[in-house]
Motif scaffolding. Structure first.
Motif, short mmCIF file in Angstrom:
data_model
loop_
_atom_site.label_atom_id
_atom_site.label_comp_id
_atom_site.label_asym_id
_atom_site.label_seq_id
_atom_site.Cartn_x
_atom_site.Cartn_y
_atom_site.Cartn_z
N ASP A 1 -7.03 4.80 -2.39
CA ASP A 1 -6.20 5.13 -1.23
C ASP A 1 -6.39 6.60 -0.88
O ASP A 1 -6.28 7.46 -1.77
CB ASP A 1 -4.74 4.83 -1.56
CG ASP A 1 -3.89 4.70 -0.32
OD1 ASP A 1 -4.20 3.81 0.49
OD2 ASP A 1 -2.94 5.48 -0.18
N ASP B 1 -13.20 -0.08 10.07
CA ASP B 1 -13.42 -0.79 8.80
C ASP B 1 -14.83 -0.49 8.32
O ASP B 1 -15.77 -0.43 9.13
CB ASP B 1 -13.29 -2.31 8.98
CG ASP B 1 -11.85 -2.78 8.99
OD1 ASP B 1 -10.95 -1.94 8.82
OD2 ASP B 1 -11.62 -3.99 9.18
N GLN C 1 1.15 3.46 2.13
CA GLN C 1 0.89 3.98 3.46
C GLN C 1 1.84 5.10 3.88
O GLN C 1 1.41 6.20 4.21
CB GLN C 1 0.96 2.84 4.47
CG GLN C 1 0.71 3.26 5.91
CD GLN C 1 -0.67 3.85 6.10
OE1 GLN C 1 -1.66 3.31 5.63
NE2 GLN C 1 -0.76 4.98 6.80
N ALA D 1 -8.44 3.15 3.05
CA ALA D 1 -8.22 2.58 1.72
C ALA D 1 -9.36 1.62 1.43
O ALA D 1 -9.68 0.76 2.25
CB ALA D 1 -6.88 1.86 1.64
N PHE D 2 -9.98 1.79 0.27
CA PHE D 2 -11.02 0.88 -0.20
C PHE D 2 -10.40 -0.12 -1.17
O PHE D 2 -9.55 0.25 -2.00
CB PHE D 2 -12.11 1.64 -0.95
CG PHE D 2 -13.04 2.44 -0.09
CD1 PHE D 2 -14.33 1.99 0.17
CD2 PHE D 2 -12.63 3.64 0.46
CE1 PHE D 2 -15.18 2.73 0.96
CE2 PHE D 2 -13.48 4.39 1.25
CZ PHE D 2 -14.77 3.93 1.51
N GLY D 3 -10.81 -1.37 -1.10
CA GLY D 3 -10.44 -2.34 -2.12
C GLY D 3 -11.34 -2.15 -3.32
O GLY D 3 -12.53 -2.52 -3.28
N THR E 1 -6.22 -3.37 -6.69
CA THR E 1 -6.32 -1.91 -6.80
C THR E 1 -7.01 -1.33 -5.57
O THR E 1 -8.03 -1.85 -5.12
CB THR E 1 -7.10 -1.53 -8.07
OG1 THR E 1 -6.50 -2.15 -9.19
CG2 THR E 1 -7.10 -0.02 -8.28
N GLN E 2 -6.44 -0.28 -5.03
CA GLN E 2 -7.00 0.41 -3.88
C GLN E 2 -7.43 1.82 -4.26
O GLN E 2 -6.81 2.47 -5.10
CB GLN E 2 -5.96 0.53 -2.76
CG GLN E 2 -5.76 -0.71 -1.95
CD GLN E 2 -4.87 -0.49 -0.74
OE1 GLN E 2 -4.60 -1.43 -0.01
NE2 GLN E 2 -4.39 0.72 -0.51
N GLY F 1 -13.38 -1.40 3.00
CA GLY F 1 -12.44 -0.33 3.29
C GLY F 1 -11.98 -0.40 4.72
O GLY F 1 -12.71 -0.89 5.59
N CYS G 1 -1.55 -2.26 -5.91
CA CYS G 1 -0.80 -2.73 -4.77
C CYS G 1 -0.51 -4.21 -4.97
O CYS G 1 -1.17 -4.89 -5.75
CB CYS G 1 -1.58 -2.52 -3.47
SG CYS G 1 -1.99 -0.79 -3.16
N SER H 1 0.88 -1.17 0.00
CA SER H 1 0.00 0.00 0.00
C SER H 1 0.92 1.22 0.00
O SER H 1 2.09 1.12 0.36
CB SER H 1 -0.93 0.02 1.22
OG SER H 1 -0.32 0.69 2.30
#
Length: 584
Positions: free
Chosen positions: A236, A472, A198, A529-531, A233-234, A481, A218, A196
């Motif tokens: 972010d 979450d 981050q 961050a969402f998937g 893919t995120q 997310g 990612c 990520s």
């Protein structure tokens, strides 16, 4: 000009016009004196007609010689179709072809390129470029594009700035395994592909960007499942000068926007639940709240008799299955076999039938009377006509087992409706989790997550009790997310590294750049961050992310289309200063 219109565009109002179309041959129906061809492109299908009265002989021969997936260009007149097709948007018209050009021929494809194909998944993945021509796959990719654009538009409208961060970064020991990339110019040294962005998004907050987002690839080198790929893919995101409430409100807004924009669904309620409550009521930290079957803990009402299985268990817990008393003994036995599978791991299951007359019949009648079973019904919320399913054993394992059974029953009963959406925030996660293998605590999320306010001192006395300032977002039983408020103070971050078992030298080697940045006025910040792959799949009414990825890997992490990963030659290995050590 290869085309004046696409193949999903023409309607009865176009009758009498001359058009040029291009595309792939979907079907051919050759009657000898008349040939019909379905011409397909991304936008739809248009029927072409050739007949011996109005079409030159050589053109008839060309039409008869066409094969499936030939690429052709035609020019002709839009005419009214004698036998209309109400299932096609273009079904009122057809093209009387005046000119035809074969742009490219095609081998016979290895499977039929239609909605209901005869190709298995492995075959279609090998020829993914052909599979993309099918409407369901193509529609999924277009759907993903719509979701992505809706995300970009919403966040841009909220003053977020999209910033790209590096793909070649430094490997870190925390989290899943990194994919590593050897450096040719720096012998014996390696980059890693990011799990990520981050630390980079935190550095952007130090840099004063205030609101950042990125739709970013990612990479994690871990075991795969239907909802997991080695590259994913995120969405972010990070924000400065925020508390948890600010982040939750912002991304509730994004989720509401997507559900309304993409699915036409208005959602007002985003309930919140602590991690501890989610585990107690549903047995996992991403519960599907579209249906009931909440856990009822039975220790107090089940451990007072001579049933040793329950008496020796850390936890006795059950769920009430609506109308489950209709299950036959054979169907109940199937459920018992299901929970005993290695993937679930239960040793067995006790059940209670809740009869319409208010009596109870259980598989443990030898040990429990009607008063006992009535107490079980009350604890699980069971009504007449329901079936109570009870598991017991180690608390953590038993909750996971009953959670798996709950989801399986909901699937069987049609309770997990793909067009129904129920979001949920899960908050107050443990900051740390104990790892039996290494015999030390690890960060449950990552080492940059801040403890809840006022809990920092607990790290010394009771580290397992410390709650994280983390959250979450769950949608329909899937985590879509997750994020947290970050540590922004160098001294607190140093203490966190210390509690996690990093030596000062290790912390400096791995994260010294971030610690240095914190010395120059780091603002309070947090993010999420969402998937994207998983989010798109759920919004599309599915849970398998592979269907919404253009070129996915299989369960072994292989791209069977291009045959990757693959060996590289010795010259490349030498340039990278690597030696291949193959085990015999």
């Amino acid at each position: 000009m290869y085309r004046t219109h696409n193949n999903g565009q023409l309607r009865s109002g176009d009758i009498g016009t001359t058009v040029t179309l291009s595309g792939w041959v979907q079907k051919i129906r050759d009657k000898g004196f008349m040939v019909w061809v379905d011409l397909r492109d991304r936008y739809g299908i248009t029927q072409l007609i050739f007949d011996e009265e109005r079409t030159p002989k050589e053109m008839m021969e060309t039409a008869s010689g066409l094969g499936r997936e030939f690429v052709i260009q035609v020019r002709g007149e839009v005419i009214e179709r004698e036998s209309k097709n109400p299932n096609l948007p273009t079904g009122d018209v057809e093209i009387l072809v005046r000119e035809i050009t074969v742009l490219n021929s095609s081998l016979t494809p290895p499977f039929t390129i239609e909605d209901d194909t005869d190709g298995g998944e492995d075959l279609r993945m090998k020829y993914r470029y052909l599979d993309i021509r099918r409407s369901p796959v193509r529609s999924n990719l277009v759907f993903r594009h719509k979701v992505t654009m809706a995300v970009r538009n919403y966040l841009s409208g909220k003053d977020f700035v999209e910033v790209e961060t590096p793909y070649l970064i430094k490997s870190t020991p925390e989290g899943a395994r990194d994919f590593v990339v050897p450096s040719r110019m720096n012998e014996g040294q390696f980059y890693a592909l990011p799990q990520s962005p981050q630390t980079f998004k935190q550095l952007l907050m130090v840099g004063g960007m205030d609101k950042y987002f990125q739709i970013v690839k990612c990479f994690r080198d871990e075991d795969l499942r239907a909802d997991r790929q080695p590259e994913f893919t995120q969405i972010d995101c990070e924000m400065a000068f925020v508390e948890q409430e600010d982040v939750l409100n912002t991304f509730e807004g994004l989720t509401k926007h997507l559900l309304k924009e993409i699915n036409g669904v208005t959602i007002d309620s985003f309930p919140r639940m602590t991690y501890d409550e989610a585990m107690r009521r549903y047995g996992n930290d991403k519960p599907d709240i579209r249906f009931g079957m909440e856990f009822g803990e039975l220790n107090e009402v089940a451990q007072h008799k001579d049933f040793k299985v329950f008496n020796s268990a850390e936890l006795v817990v059950g769920i009430a299955v609506p109308n489950g008393n209709n299950y036959s003994r054979k169907e109940i036995d199937k459920l018992i076999d299901w929970v005993k599978r290695p993937q679930v791991g239960a040793l067995g299951m006790v059940y209670v039938r809740c009869n319409d007359d208010g009596t109870y019949k259980s598989s443990v009648d030898k040990f429990y009377d009607q008063e006992d079973l009535a107490a079980w019904a009350e604890a699980t919320g069971a009504n007449a006509g329901d079936l109570i399913c009870v598991l017991s054993g180690d608390a953590a394992k038993t909750r996971a087992q009953l959670s798996a059974l709950r989801m399986e029953l909901a699937e069987q009963m049609g309770l997990r409706k793909p067009d129904e959406f129920a979001p949920l925030w899960v908050v107050d996660f443990p900051l740390l989790e104990w790892d039996e293998e290494t015999e030390r605590y690890h960060a449950m999320h990552h080492p940059f997550t801040s403890p809840k306010p006022g809990q920092m001192e607990l790290l010394k006395s009771d580290p397992g009790a410390v709650k994280a300032n983390a959250y979450d977002l769950v949608l329909n039983g899937n985590e879509i997310g997750g994020g947290s408020i970050r540590i922004h103070d160098k001294e607190i971050q140093s203490k966190m590294f210390d509690y996690l078992g990093f030596t000062p030298e290790e912390a400096k080697a791995q994260f010294g750049f971030l610690m240095d940045a914190f010395q120059y006025g780091a603002p309070p910040h947090g993010g999420i961050a969402f998937g994207l792959d998983r989010l798109v799949a759920i919004l599309g009414g599915q849970e398998t992310i592979r269907d919404f990825i253009a070129f996915p890997k299989n369960n072994a992490g292989r791209d069977v289309m291009i045959d990757a990963p693959a060996p590289i030659d010795h010259e490349q290995l030498d340039e990278l200063h690597l030696q291949l050590n193959l085990k015999s």
